[in-house]
Design a protein around this motif. Structure first.
Motif, PDB file in Angstrom:
ATOM      1  N   ARG A  31      29.847  13.369 -12.453  1.00 53.29           N
ATOM      2  CA  ARG A  31      29.258  14.518 -13.159  1.00 53.29           C
ATOM      3  C   ARG A  31      29.673  15.825 -12.484  1.00 53.29           C
ATOM      4  O   ARG A  31      30.002  16.806 -13.166  1.00 53.29           O
ATOM      5  CB  ARG A  31      27.729  14.402 -13.181  1.00 53.29           C
ATOM      6  CG  ARG A  31      27.219  13.250 -14.041  1.00 53.29           C
ATOM      7  CD  ARG A  31      25.742  13.427 -14.374  1.00 53.29           C
ATOM      8  NE  ARG A  31      24.899  13.418 -13.183  1.00 53.29           N
ATOM      9  CZ  ARG A  31      24.365  12.332 -12.645  1.00 53.29           C
ATOM     10  NH1 ARG A  31      24.612  11.136 -13.192  1.00 53.29           N
ATOM     11  NH2 ARG A  31      23.584  12.406 -11.591  1.00 53.29           N
ATOM     12  N   ALA A  32      29.669  15.837 -11.162  1.00 53.89           N
ATOM     13  CA  ALA A  32      30.060  17.054 -10.451  1.00 53.89           C
ATOM     14  C   ALA A  32      31.516  17.401 -10.748  1.00 53.89           C
ATOM     15  O   ALA A  32      31.853  18.577 -10.992  1.00 53.89           O
ATOM     16  CB  ALA A  32      29.847  16.862  -8.947  1.00 53.89           C
ATOM     17  N   LEU A  33      32.389  16.396 -10.734  1.00 54.27           N
ATOM     18  CA  LEU A  33      33.801  16.646 -11.032  1.00 54.27           C
ATOM     19  C   LEU A  33      33.974  17.137 -12.459  1.00 54.27           C
ATOM     20  O   LEU A  33      34.782  18.042 -12.724  1.00 54.27           O
ATOM     21  CB  LEU A  33      34.606  15.363 -10.815  1.00 54.27           C
ATOM     22  CG  LEU A  33      36.123  15.476 -11.009  1.00 54.27           C
ATOM     23  CD1 LEU A  33      36.726  16.426  -9.987  1.00 54.27           C
ATOM     24  CD2 LEU A  33      36.778  14.098 -10.919  1.00 54.27           C
ATOM     25  N   ALA A  34      33.214  16.564 -13.388  1.00 49.65           N
ATOM     26  CA  ALA A  34      33.310  16.976 -14.788  1.00 49.65           C
ATOM     27  C   ALA A  34      32.881  18.424 -14.971  1.00 49.65           C
ATOM     28  O   ALA A  34      33.538  19.201 -15.667  1.00 49.65           O
ATOM     29  CB  ALA A  34      32.456  16.055 -15.656  1.00 49.65           C
ATOM     30  N   VAL A  35      31.778  18.810 -14.341  1.00 48.72           N
ATOM     31  CA  VAL A  35      31.277  20.184 -14.481  1.00 48.72           C
ATOM     32  C   VAL A  35      32.246  21.176 -13.847  1.00 48.72           C
ATOM     33  O   VAL A  35      32.576  22.216 -14.441  1.00 48.72           O
ATOM     34  CB  VAL A  35      29.879  20.301 -13.846  1.00 48.72           C
ATOM     35  CG1 VAL A  35      29.435  21.756 -13.794  1.00 48.72           C
ATOM     36  CG2 VAL A  35      28.871  19.466 -14.639  1.00 48.72           C
ATOM     37  N   LEU A  36      32.728  20.867 -12.640  1.00 45.00           N
ATOM     38  CA  LEU A  36      33.684  21.767 -11.980  1.00 45.00           C
ATOM     39  C   LEU A  36      34.984  21.858 -12.777  1.00 45.00           C
ATOM     40  O   LEU A  36      35.554  22.951 -12.916  1.00 45.00           O
ATOM     41  CB  LEU A  36      33.960  21.276 -10.565  1.00 45.00           C
ATOM     42  CG  LEU A  36      32.813  21.399  -9.563  1.00 45.00           C
ATOM     43  CD1 LEU A  36      33.183  20.749  -8.238  1.00 45.00           C
ATOM     44  CD2 LEU A  36      32.452  22.868  -9.344  1.00 45.00           C
ATOM     45  N   GLY A  37      35.437  20.719 -13.298  1.00 46.81           N
ATOM     46  CA  GLY A  37      36.650  20.737 -14.100  1.00 46.81           C
ATOM     47  C   GLY A  37      36.494  21.542 -15.376  1.00 46.81           C
ATOM     48  O   GLY A  37      37.399  22.283 -15.766  1.00 46.81           O
ATOM     49  N   ALA A  38      35.342  21.412 -16.032  1.00 47.57           N
ATOM     50  CA  ALA A  38      35.112  22.168 -17.268  1.00 47.57           C
ATOM     51  C   ALA A  38      35.092  23.667 -16.993  1.00 47.57           C
ATOM     52  O   ALA A  38      35.703  24.455 -17.724  1.00 47.57           O
ATOM     53  CB  ALA A  38      33.798  21.726 -17.904  1.00 47.57           C
TER      54      ALA A  38
END
Length: 323
Positions: free
Chosen positions: A204-211
């Motif tokens: 989830r953290a990677l997804a949010v930072l990537g977005a």
């Protein structure tokens, strides 16, 4: 009144010859990003002792790399063409380096994934003494895959921008950041889908930072591009594709941030992120191909660059002529 000039070329042919890339190359771009991001996520899970996330990410990485390689070979036409690219290393060629990056990445990711599959099947495969070797090699192999993960996600952007295609070339300074961010949100989204909520926090953290990175990098890229060369990113089919990409990335990122603790919301957010990442690659690919087909996107930016060099007093090189 003097009529507006019409940009044409001899016999109506484009000034720049676009590469013969079609949708299989866009599929390869998408899956290469997913594979690279998943390997980084797998390494994080390995270090944080999250076995479910590590397993799912390793398998996702090798599956994405495998299907992506099939898409690449499909576009090349004959499998031996890919093998021919491994006969030498040309440091000035993104395609040559990319072939070696893919080969090295796939080797590391494959070893790590095979060990995970063997563990999932309760060691039923007849590996014998090789099983100890496999267990000893899986974590170093995961590190190797993670080392080549970012280059795998970024080199395709370099491959595009290293051409003379107007829109791709105009985005050369920022397109790698867009592709890497897009890879991060896609792999994070896939991790959210495949992993239980209790172990999916790094995903989830990677997804949010990537977005967040994708939305910012895309805006910066478009503002820094020549405005004429950026037009294909906003017009026609590619423009619509990229607008939907931004919407899906924003919705998926917010869902992962605010509702990631709910399994259904998390899965829906992950699916939106994966779709948004795919649309980014398809939109950029087709925007570039459209820009190569219209002489205007080659001629107008060239004239603007020439005028800027002359204003700066650069008038005696191979590009300008003395005024």
């Amino acid at each position: 009144m003097v009529p507006e000039p019409e940009f044409t070329s001899y016999y109506g042919r484009p000034v720049v010859k676009a590469p013969p890339w079609e949708n299989p190359i866009a599929v390869y771009f998408v899956l290469g990003g997913v594979a690279g991001g998943s390997s980084l996520l797998a390494l994080g899970a390995q270090l944080a002792d999250l076995p479910e996330l590590r397993r799912n990410s390793r398998i996702s990485a090798v599956a994405a790399a495998g299907v992506g390689a099939i898409a690449l070979v499909t576009d090349l036409g004959r499998p031996e063409r890919f093998l021919n690219m491994l006969r030498t290393i040309k440091l000035t060629s993104p395609m040559s380096l990319g072939s070696w990056i893919l080969a090295a990445f796939s080797t590391g990711a494959g070893v790590a994934a095979v060990s995970e599959v063997d563990r999932m099947t309760d060691c039923r495969a007849p590996l014998g003494p090789l099983r100890k070797v496999l267990r000893a090699a899986e974590h170093p192999a995961g590190v190797v895959a993670a080392v080549f993960a970012a280059p795998l996600a970024a080199y395709t952007a370099v491959l595009l921008s290293d051409t003379a295609v107007p829109t791709w070339n105009a985005a050369r300074e920022d397109l790698p950041f867009v592709f890497v961010s897009s890879a991060a949100l896609a792999s994070g989204g896939l991790g959210i889908i495949t992993t239980s909520v209790s172990q999916a926090r790094p995903a989830r953290a990677l997804a949010v930072l990537g977005a967040a990175g994708d939305l910012v990098a895309t805006q910066v890229m478009e503002r820094r591009m020549d405005p004429v060369a950026a037009e294909p990113l906003h017009e026609g089919g590619p423009g619509q594709t990229l607008r939907w990409s931004r919407r899906l990335v924003a919705v998926g990122g917010l869902g992962a941030l605010l509702g990631g603790g709910n399994r259904i919301v998390a899965a829906a957010s992950g699916a939106a992120l994966l779709a948004g990442s795919a649309l980014t690659r398809f939109g950029v690919l087709h925007a570039g191909l459209n820009s190569a087909a219209d002489p205007r996107y080659t001629i107008e930016p060239q004239k603007r660059r020439l005028a800027a060099r002359r204003r700066a007093g650069i008038t005696h090189d191979s590009i300008t002529t003395a005024g």
